[in-house]
Design an enzyme around this catalytic site. Structure first.
Site, mmCIF file in Angstrom:
data_model
loop_
_atom_site.group_PDB
_atom_site.id
_atom_site.type_symbol
_atom_site.label_atom_id
_atom_site.label_comp_id
_atom_site.label_asym_id
_atom_site.label_seq_id
_atom_site.Cartn_x
_atom_site.Cartn_y
_atom_site.Cartn_z
ATOM 1 N N SER A 130 0.826 -1.204 0.000
ATOM 2 C CA SER A 130 0.000 0.000 0.000
ATOM 3 C C SER A 130 0.860 1.254 0.000
ATOM 4 C CB SER A 130 -0.930 0.024 1.216
ATOM 5 O OG SER A 130 -1.694 1.214 1.187
ATOM 6 N N LYS A 184 -4.494 -6.901 3.187
ATOM 7 C CA LYS A 184 -4.515 -5.763 2.253
ATOM 8 C C LYS A 184 -5.938 -5.491 1.759
ATOM 9 C CE LYS A 184 -3.116 -2.413 -0.340
ATOM 10 N NZ LYS A 184 -3.713 -2.299 -1.606
ATOM 11 N N HIS A 187 -7.609 -3.630 4.424
ATOM 12 C CA HIS A 187 -7.056 -2.268 4.387
ATOM 13 C C HIS A 187 -7.819 -1.440 3.351
ATOM 14 C CE1 HIS A 187 -4.567 0.739 2.337
ATOM 15 N NE2 HIS A 187 -3.943 0.941 3.490
ATOM 16 N N ASN A 188 -8.022 -2.024 2.175
ATOM 17 C CA ASN A 188 -8.704 -1.287 1.113
ATOM 18 C C ASN A 188 -10.170 -1.035 1.442
ATOM 19 O OD1 ASN A 188 -6.242 -1.449 -0.124
ATOM 20 N ND2 ASN A 188 -7.062 -2.002 -2.118
ATOM 21 N N GLU A 191 -10.117 1.800 3.586
ATOM 22 C CA GLU A 191 -9.767 2.947 2.726
ATOM 23 C C GLU A 191 -11.028 3.498 2.030
ATOM 24 O OE1 GLU A 191 -6.382 2.270 -0.091
ATOM 25 O OE2 GLU A 191 -7.845 2.723 -1.651
HETATM 26 C C1 6PG Z 1 -3.152 1.315 -1.751
HETATM 27 C C2 6PG Z 1 -4.389 1.398 -2.595
HETATM 28 C C3 6PG Z 1 -4.149 0.815 -3.929
HETATM 29 C C4 6PG Z 1 -5.205 1.225 -4.930
HETATM 30 C C5 6PG Z 1 -6.349 0.321 -5.076
HETATM 31 C C6 6PG Z 1 -7.731 0.805 -4.807
HETATM 32 O O1 6PG Z 1 -3.285 0.818 -0.659
HETATM 33 O O2 6PG Z 1 -2.111 1.768 -2.200
HETATM 34 O O3 6PG Z 1 -5.457 0.738 -1.991
HETATM 35 O O4 6PG Z 1 -3.946 -0.545 -3.805
HETATM 36 O O5 6PG Z 1 -5.543 2.510 -4.863
HETATM 37 O O6 6PG Z 1 -6.207 -0.021 -6.404
HETATM 38 O O7 6PG Z 1 -8.292 1.239 -5.989
HETATM 39 P P1 6PG Z 1 -9.824 1.279 -6.361
HETATM 40 O O8 6PG Z 1 -10.393 2.470 -5.655
HETATM 41 O O9 6PG Z 1 -9.794 1.487 -7.838
HETATM 42 O O10 6PG Z 1 -10.458 0.000 -6.002
#
Ligand code: 6PG
Length: 466
Positions: A130, A184, A187-188, A191
């Site tokens: 990330s 991960k 994590h997303n 995010e």
């Molecule tokens: C990170 C991000 C990275 C990326 C993803 C999410 O942790 O660096 O999460 O992996 O931005 O691709 O992207 P989307 O919003 O397109 O799903």
């Protein structure tokens, strides 16, 4: 002619940044790419680091440039391309070699690949990375899954290139097989929720208070010096204060309100549901992106349907700040709860506190709160819930009221706040000793004789429904 420390396949944005980061730390990297013309260009443009980058034109070249046991990192799109590469490289590798997949892969595929490659004596590592391009180049946060043997070989390189939080490298071996990619994925998911909640607060200030983008950006910039300090608040403040050079308008005002997704956030919710967990704030963030794509329907519905807004006080800036804080705590609590459930299911023995620690720098969700989370997750979590720890209760006692006022005001005005309200509903469901699912149980028993537990007796019961 073994001379490289590691091989790297895939010189796209992330791969080339990681190769340069490795070289910056004195490691020799054999680099290759599907389009071979990229290889020499990349090396030629690497300036003084070129001496540590060995161009390899074929997979055979990359394998030959490494001493066994070899480690080869693939930075390519997940899914079919990874399977194709595994198929090509496996016959060239020997017992004990390691393939690392640094893409955003589905942890189920990682588990399957680990199992399949183990039959040939190969290690497969699923590595979550990330921090975007900047992180990959100067210090990402990395979540490693796989065998301890492969980790022991990759560890010196990973620790050298990782982001540092007060000297502590933001990388850890989190568990076996798919654990790194699962962490991960979550994590997303967090995010997505964090981004969505910031966007919801922006929507309230824009549509409920009539603030312009620049004013909102300045407010967020101020918040970034307090408990909301984080990369996502920081970049939102920057984005809101940026002007479009072509029109002179704020940049965000000329951007279409349609957001895509590559799928990792969605996986978080799918896996949460499979594990019997709720990720309401994350699920709402994914849904919000899906609804955002229906731009034409939204244009039509704005005039076809009535919002019938109800009178309400617009939320104050301090309430909005606290509401965002409460939302952030809940979305992380949901994420950590999913991680715990997965850890139990797949025997990963995830160290949640360490995971919070390696998210303190380098990654997209880095924030000052993660240090508080790592401390909270270190001790015993009452009933497995981070929000029941004393430190989190202290935060929430101040911020839940503001979250409630903000959600109420937005709901009255017809301003959508799916993630903030999802977070609040989850909190409220958790802190209600007597909920209303007794009626659900009655309904299930009435139409399907599913049975229920009684408050005043053990065992399974059925109602005598009239
Ligand atoms: C990170 C991000 C990275 C990326 C993803 C999410 O942790 O660096 O999460 O992996 O931005 O691709 O992207 P989307 O919003 O397109 O799903």
């Amino acid at each position: 002619m073994a001379q490289a420390d590691i091989g790297l396949y895939g010189l796209g944005t992330m791969g080339s940044a990681l190769a340069l980061n490795l070289a910056d730390h004195g490691f020799t990297v054999a680099v290759t790419n599907r389009e071979s013309s990229w290889i020499s260009n990349f090396v030629d443009e690497s300036g003084p680091l070129a001496d540590l980058l060995i161009p390899a034109n074929t997979l055979r070249d990359i394998v030959d440039s490494l001493a066994p046991p070899r480690t080869i990192l693939f930075m390519i799109p997940s899914g079919a391309p990874m399977d194709a590469m595994i198929k090509q490289i496996t016959p060239l590798l020997a017992n004990g070699d390691t393939i690392i997949d640094g893409g955003n892969a589905d942890f189920r595929a990682t588990r399957a690949r680990t199992k399949a490659l183990a039959k040939s004596g190969l290690h497969f590592v699923g590595m979550g990375v990330s921090g975007g391009e900047e992180g990959a180049r100067n210090g990402p946060s990395m979540m490693i899954g796989g065998s301890l043997e492969s980790w022991s070989r990759f560890k010196p390189m990973a620790e050298a290139i990782a982001a540092k939080y007060k000297g502590d490298p933001c990388v850890a071996h989190v568990g076996t097989d798919g654990a790194g990619h699962f962490v991960k994925t979550v994590h997303n998911g967090i995010e997505y929720a964090d981004m969505q909640m910031i966007a919801e607060v922006y929507g309230i200030l824009r549509d409920g208070r009539g603030w312009n983008a620049h004013e909102i950006g300045v407010l967020l910039e101020g918040w970034n010096t307090g408990p909301l300090q984080s990369y996502l608040v920081e970049i939102s403040a920057r984005a809101l204060q940026t002007t479009d050079p072509e029109t002179g308008h704020p940049m965000v005002d000329v951007i279409m309100d349609k957001a895509g997704q590559k799928g990792t956030g969605r996986w978080t919710v799918i896996e949460a549901l499979k594990l019997g967990q709720s990720a309401s704030s994350i699920e709402a963030a994914i849904a919000a992106r899906s609804w955002s794509s229906e731009k034409k329907a939204r244009y039509a519905a704005e005039t076809l349907l009535t919002k019938d807004p109800q009178p309400s006080e617009p939320p104050s800036e301090s309430d909005l700040e606290q509401a965002l804080l409460a939302g952030r705590i809940v979305s992380h609590a949901q994420g950590f709860r999913i991680l715990q459930a997965a850890s139990d299911e797949y025997n990963w023995a995830l160290d949640l506190s360490r995971i919070a620690e390696i998210w303190r720098a380098g990654c997209i969700i880095r924030s000052s709160l993660l240090d508080d989370f790592s401390v909270a997750l270190h001790g015993t979590m009452p009933f497995g819930h981070m929000i029941l720890t004393p430190a989190m209760r202290e935060f929430l006692v101040r911020s839940i009221g503001p979250l409630r006022r903000v959600v109420a005001a937005a709901v009255c005005r017809g301003i959508p706040v799916p993630s903030l309200s999802g977070a609040l509903c989850w909190h409220d469901s958790l802190c209600r000793a007597r909920g209303s699912t007794n009626l659900i149980q009655a309904q299930r028993d009435l139409f399907g004789a599913h049975g229920f537990e009684r408050l005043d007796a053990d065992g399974k019961h059925h109602g005598k429904w009239s």
